[in-house]
Design an enzyme around this catalytic site. Structure first.
Site, PDB file in Angstrom:
ATOM      1  N   GLY A  14      31.828 -46.950 -77.730  1.00 23.49           N
ATOM      2  CA  GLY A  14      32.428 -45.851 -78.471  1.00 23.49           C
ATOM      3  C   GLY A  14      33.425 -46.344 -79.488  1.00 23.49           C
ATOM      4  N   GLY A  35      39.778 -45.657 -79.592  1.00 20.51           N
ATOM      5  CA  GLY A  35      40.599 -44.498 -79.275  1.00 20.51           C
ATOM      6  C   GLY A  35      39.884 -43.367 -78.587  1.00 20.51           C
ATOM      7  N   LYS A  68      37.758 -45.212 -73.586  1.00 20.16           N
ATOM      8  CA  LYS A  68      36.943 -46.069 -72.717  1.00 20.16           C
ATOM      9  C   LYS A  68      37.796 -46.711 -71.628  1.00 20.16           C
ATOM     10  CE  LYS A  68      35.583 -48.498 -76.236  1.00 20.16           C
ATOM     11  NZ  LYS A  68      36.219 -47.719 -77.318  1.00 20.16           N
ATOM     12  N   THR A  69      38.924 -47.283 -72.011  1.00 22.83           N
ATOM     13  CA  THR A  69      39.795 -47.923 -71.019  1.00 22.83           C
ATOM     14  C   THR A  69      40.405 -46.887 -70.079  1.00 22.83           C
ATOM     15  OG1 THR A  69      40.311 -49.645 -72.645  1.00 22.83           O
ATOM     16  CG2 THR A  69      41.758 -49.471 -70.732  1.00 22.83           C
ATOM     17  N   HIS A  93      44.617 -32.581-111.723  1.00 19.89           N
ATOM     18  CA  HIS A  93      43.599 -33.305-110.949  1.00 19.89           C
ATOM     19  C   HIS A  93      43.272 -32.556-109.657  1.00 19.89           C
ATOM     20  CE1 HIS A  93      41.613 -37.182-109.704  1.00 19.89           C
ATOM     21  NE2 HIS A  93      41.768 -36.612-108.520  1.00 19.89           N
ATOM     22  N   GLU A  94      44.295 -32.168-108.934  1.00 17.63           N
ATOM     23  CA  GLU A  94      44.070 -31.462-107.675  1.00 17.63           C
ATOM     24  C   GLU A  94      43.558 -30.045-107.909  1.00 17.63           C
ATOM     25  OE1 GLU A  94      44.062 -33.232-105.114  1.00 17.63           O
ATOM     26  OE2 GLU A  94      45.062 -34.952-106.017  1.00 17.63           O
ATOM     27  N   HIS A 143      39.787 -30.177-108.153  1.00 19.44           N
ATOM     28  CA  HIS A 143      39.133 -30.226-106.838  1.00 19.44           C
ATOM     29  C   HIS A 143      39.153 -28.854-106.171  1.00 19.44           C
ATOM     30  CE1 HIS A 143      38.642 -34.502-106.940  1.00 19.44           C
ATOM     31  NE2 HIS A 143      39.937 -34.787-106.854  1.00 19.44           N
ATOM     32  N   ASP A 171      38.084 -41.373-105.918  1.00 25.27           N
ATOM     33  CA  ASP A 171      36.981 -40.424-106.065  1.00 25.27           C
ATOM     34  C   ASP A 171      35.690 -41.140-106.445  1.00 25.27           C
ATOM     35  OD1 ASP A 171      38.844 -38.518-105.556  1.00 25.27           O
ATOM     36  OD2 ASP A 171      39.136 -37.915-107.638  1.00 25.27           O
TER      37      ASP A 171
END
Length: 684
Positions: free
Chosen positions: A241, A244, A247-248, A463-464, A467, A539
Site C-alpha cells: 500500500g 501512510g 500497514k505497520t 490567473h486564478e 481557472h 499548469d
C-alpha cells in the site's frame, strides 16, 4: 514494551550521563600494574650492577670485593642457582671507585653470570688467591629460589595486566551493544503488550485487509478449526500500500489480538557492512521463531532486502542477495517447520524478487489502499477520540472534503486542527479549524506575510479567476470549492475543487474539460495583459502529463488507437529500465508528440473562447479576489448570475504576530512561484 530495555541497560552500565566509569576504573588499574612491572624491573636491575666475569676477576685481584658477615643484611658472596640450567649468578658487594651518591653507601651490589661446569676450577683458584680472602666456592650459600622470585616479581604484574585488558575490552564491546560474537544475531524485538496495546478497534478504513488478517489470528488461536478440512494457513502475508495507509499499524493490531509471540524487525536491520551478517541474522531470526512457535514475525520495509536479484547496476553477488537467498530458503526450504508466519510490509512491490512472491513463501498479498469516504470518516472518529471536538461537528463533512487522504494525513489533520484551536484560545475544535487544517496538510500553510507587489497580485488574481470561471462554465468538472490569492505552500494562489464522491476512473470528456480548466489561468493572463508569466509552469507540466497518459496509456487518441506505448510503471527501477528498449518506433514517437500537442492546443483554444466571451465575469472575480483575497464557490456563482457579489465575505485579517515582534529583516526579492492548481486530483 521491551524496546525501552536497551536504554535502561545503557544507563546501568554507563552511568546517568552515559560515561563508562567501570571501564575507566579497569583501565586505571591496568595502567597501575603496568607501571608496577616497569618499576619492579628497574628495582631489580637498578641497584645491582651487571658485571662480566673478567671485570669480577679484576675486582677480586685488586681486593675490591667486600665480605662482611656481621653486616645487616650480611654482605656475602652468594650463588643464585637456577634449577635445570647450567647458568648461575654470583652476587656480592664491591667497592666502586666513586661512591653511590643516592644511597650514601660505600659498597655496591653486583651480579656476575657464571657456569660452574666450565668456570668452577678457575673460580676456586681465584677466590683462594684473593686478598683479603673471601669465602670458598664450596662454602658459598646457594639461593635456588632467588631467580624464580625475580622472574615472578617481573612477570606477575604483566600477567595481571593482560587479564585486566581482556576484561576491559570485553566490557567495552558489550557496553556498545555490538559484541564481536553478536554480529550474526537477529535484531528482531519481541513485542510485549504491557503498554501501548493496539487492537483492531484502533484500525479503521481497511475493513477487507482486517478481515484477511483476522483469519491468521483465528488460526493461531484455534488451528484445529482450519485443519479439519486439510487447510493450511498462509506461510507469509505481504501487505502492500501507499505510505501512510496503516500497514505497520495493522501489524501492531495483529500483535495485540493474537496471543502468541510477535517479533518485529526492519528490512534494513539485516544489511550490515560485514559480508554474511545478513544471512546469519535471517537464520537466527527463524531459529528464535521456531523456538517460540507458533509465532508471528513482522518485517517492515522488506524491499530493503528483497529487491530483484540481478538487476542492480553493480552486478550480481552481493551482501543483500545473500540475505535474500537465506530468506527464501528459510521460508520454503528442506528444513521448514510449521508455526512461523511471516508478515511483511512494503510500498514498492514492483522491485521485489518474483521468487519471494510465489506460493509457499508469501502466499497472500493484501492491498492496504487509500480509504474511501466511509473509511475516512471512521479514521477521523478514531483519532478524534484523543482530542476535544465542539458539539455539532460533523466529521462526515471533513471526510467528503478529503478525497485521496491517507490515514496518516487524516491523523495529521486532527492534530493540526487541535494545535490551531489551541493557538486561538478555543475550548474545543470547530469545523472551521478542521477545514483550515485540511487545506494546510494538502496545500501548505497560508503565507499572508509574503511581500508581493500590486502588479504580481493582480496577475495572480486574473490567473486564478481564469481557472475558477471555467470550473463553473464547463459541465464535466468537479464542483468549485474556493479560490484564493493568498500564497499557500509554493504557489502564489490556488483554485480548489472537491469531488462530490470518490472517483476511481475518469472519462475522456472529464479529462478534456480538465485540460481546459488547467489552461484557463495562462489564457486569462494573455487575454487581459497581452503577456504571459512563468507562474503557469505547474499548469503546463500537469496538462502535459494528463495528455500523454491519454495518448500512451488510456487509448483516448483516435489517431493512435487502443495501443499502449511504453512500459508504464508507477515507480522507476533504474537497473531494469535501462535494459528494456522502447517498444515503438521514432515515427510513432513523433505521432505521440503531435497528438499530445493537439490535445493541449485544442484545450487552450476552447479556454480562450470561453474567457473572451465571459470577460466581464472574469474581471469581477479578479476584482473580488483583490478586495477579499479569498472567495468561496457561492461568491463565484453570485458573480456569474448577478455580475457582483451579493453577500461579500469578511475583510481579510492580518496574520497573528507574537507579543514580541522581531526586528524586520530586509526583504529579498523572491522568485515567482508556480501558480498551478494544487487541488487537481491525480488521474487514475
Amino acid at each position: 514494551m521491551q524496546e525501552d530495555e536497551p536504554n535502561q541497560n545503557d544507563r546501568r552500565s554507563g552511568g546517568d550521563n552515559g560515561f563508562n566509569w567501570k571501564g575507566l576504573i579497569l583501565l586505571s588499574v591496568a595502567m597501575g600494574l603496568f607501571g608496577l612491572a616497569i618499576w619492579s624491573r628497574d628495582g631489580l636491575s637498578g641497584s645491582s650492577k651487571n658485571l662480566t666475569y673478567g671485570e669480577f676477576k679484576k675486582l677480586v685481584e685488586s681486593g675490591k670485593v667486600h665480605v662482611d658477615p656481621a653486616a645487616q643484611p650480611p654482605k656475602l658472596l652468594r650463588l643464585v642457582q637456577r634449577d635445570g640450567s647450567a647458568k648461575q649468578y654470583l652476587t656480592g658487594w664491591y667497592e666502586p671507585e666513586v661512591a653511590d651518591q643516592k644511597s650514601g653507601s660505600k659498597y655496591r651490589e653486583f651480579t656476575v653470570p657464571v657456569i660452574l661446569e666450565y668456570m668452577g676450577d678457575d673460580l676456586k683458584t681465584l677466590l683462594a688467591d684473593a686478598k683479603p680472602k673471601p669465602l670458598e666456592v664450596s662454602d658459598l650459600p646457594t639461593d635456588s629460589d632467588g631467580f624464580g622470585m625475580m622472574m615472578m616479581s617481573f612477570y606477575l604484574p604483566i600477567f595481571f595486566l593482560l587479564i585486566l585488558l581482556y576484561f576491559l575490552f570485553r566490557h567495552q564491546i558489550k557496553a556498545a551493544g555490538k559484541g564481536a560474537m553478536s554480529f550474526g544475531k537477529s535484531k528482531a524485538k519481541l513485542m510485549t503488550m504491557d503498554k501501548g496495546k493496539v487492537t483492531f478497534k484502533d484500525v479503521a478504513g481497511v475493513e477487507e485487509a482486517k478481515e484477511e488478517v483476522w483469519e491468521i489470528v483465528e488460526y493461531l488461536r484455534d488451528p484445529k478449526k482450519f485443519q479439519r478440512l486439510g487447510g493450511r494457513i498462509p506461510k507469509g502475508v505481504l501487505m502492500v500500500g501507499s505510505p501512510g495507509t496503516g500497514k505497520t499499524l495493522l501489524a501492531r493490531a495483529i500483535a495485540g489480538e493474537a496471543d502468541v509471540p510477535f517479533f518485529s524487525i526492519s528490512g534494513s536491520d539485516f544489511v550490515e557492512m560485514f559480508v554474511g551478517v545478513g544471512a546469519s541474522r535471517v537464520r537466527d531470526m527463524f531459529e528464535q521463531g521456531k523456538k517460540n512457535a507458533p509465532c508471528l514475525i513482522f518485517i517492515d520495509e522488506i524491499d530493503a532486502v528483497g529487491r530483484h536479484r540481478g538487476h542492480g547496476l553493480g552486478g550480481g553477488h552481493d551482501e543483500r542477495e545473500q540475505t535474500l537467498n537465506a530468506l527464501l530458503v528459510e521460508m520454503d526450504g528442506f528444513d521448514t517447520q510449521e508455526g512461523v508466519i511471516i508478515i511483511a510490509a512494503t510500498n514498492r512491490p514492483d522491485v521485489l524478487d518474483p521468487a519471494l512472491l510465489r506460493p509457499g513463501r508469501f502466499d497472500r498479498e493484501i492491498t492496504v489502499g487509500l480509504p474511501d469516504v466511509n473509511g475516512r470518516e471512521e479514521i477521523l472518529k478514531v483519532h478524534a477520540k484523543k482530542v476535544k471536538l465542539a458539539e455539532g461537528v460533523d466529521l462526515g463533512v471533513v471526510a467528503r472534503g478529503t478525497p485521496g487522504y491517507s490515514g496518516a494525513e487524516l491523523a495529521n489533520v486532527i492534530n493540526e486542527a487541535a494545535l490551531l484551536a489551541a493557538r486561538k484560545g478555543l475550548k474545543a475544535i470547530t469545523l472551521a479549524e478542521l477545514e483550515e487544517a485540511r487545506d494546510k496538510v494538502r496545500w501548505g500553510k497560508e503565507r499572508r506575510s509574503l511581500a508581493i507587489s500590486e502588479k504580481d497580485k493582480e496577475k495572480t488574481a486574473y490567473h486564478e479567476a481564469g481557472h475558477a470561471i471555467l470550473l463553473v462554465l464547463l459541465e464535466n468538472t468537479d464542483p468549485l470549492h474556493k479560490v484564493t490569492i493568498i500564497p499557500r505552500g509554493p504557489s502564489l494562489g490556488s483554485t480548489m475543487w472537491l469531488p462530490e464522491q470518490d472517483k476511481y476512473t475518469q472519462r475522456k470528456s472529464e479529462l478534456l474539460d480538465q485540460l481546459v480548466v488547467i489552461m484557463g489561468g495562462r489564457v486569462a493572463e494573455e487575454v487581459v495583459f497581452g503577456d504571459v508569466a512563468s507562474g503557469a509552469s505547474g499548469d503546463i507540466k500537469q496538462a502535459t502529463a494528463i495528455a500523454r497518459k491519454m495518448v500512451c496509456e488510456w487509448g483516448m487518441s483516435e489517431e493512435l488507437g487502443m495501443v499502449e506505448y511504453g512500459d508504464h510503471q508507477e515507480h522507476v527501477f533504474l537497473g531494469r529500465d535501462m535494459g528494456s528498449p522502447r517498444n515503438y518506433s521514432e515515427a510513432t514517437a513523433q505521432k505521440i508528440d503531435a497528438e499530445v500537442k493537439r490535445l493541449i492546443d485544442t484545450a487552450y483554444a476552447k479556454a480562450t473562447e470561453l474567457i473572451v466571451s465571459h470577460r466581464p465575469q472574469v474581471d469581477a472575480i479578479a476584482k473580488g479576489l483583490l478586495e477579499y483575497e479569498t472567495l468561496d464557490a457561492k461568491h463565484i456563482h453570485e458573480i456569474m448570475e448577478h455580475g457582483e457579489i451579493q453577500n461579500p465575505p469578511s475583510s481579510p485579517t492580518p496574520p497573528d504576530l507574537p507579543s514580541e515582534t522581531p526586528k524586520k529583516r530586509p526583504v529579498e526579492k523572491e522568485k515567482e512561484s508556480e501558480g498551478g492548481l494544487p487541488g487537481l486530483p491525480a488521474p487514475a
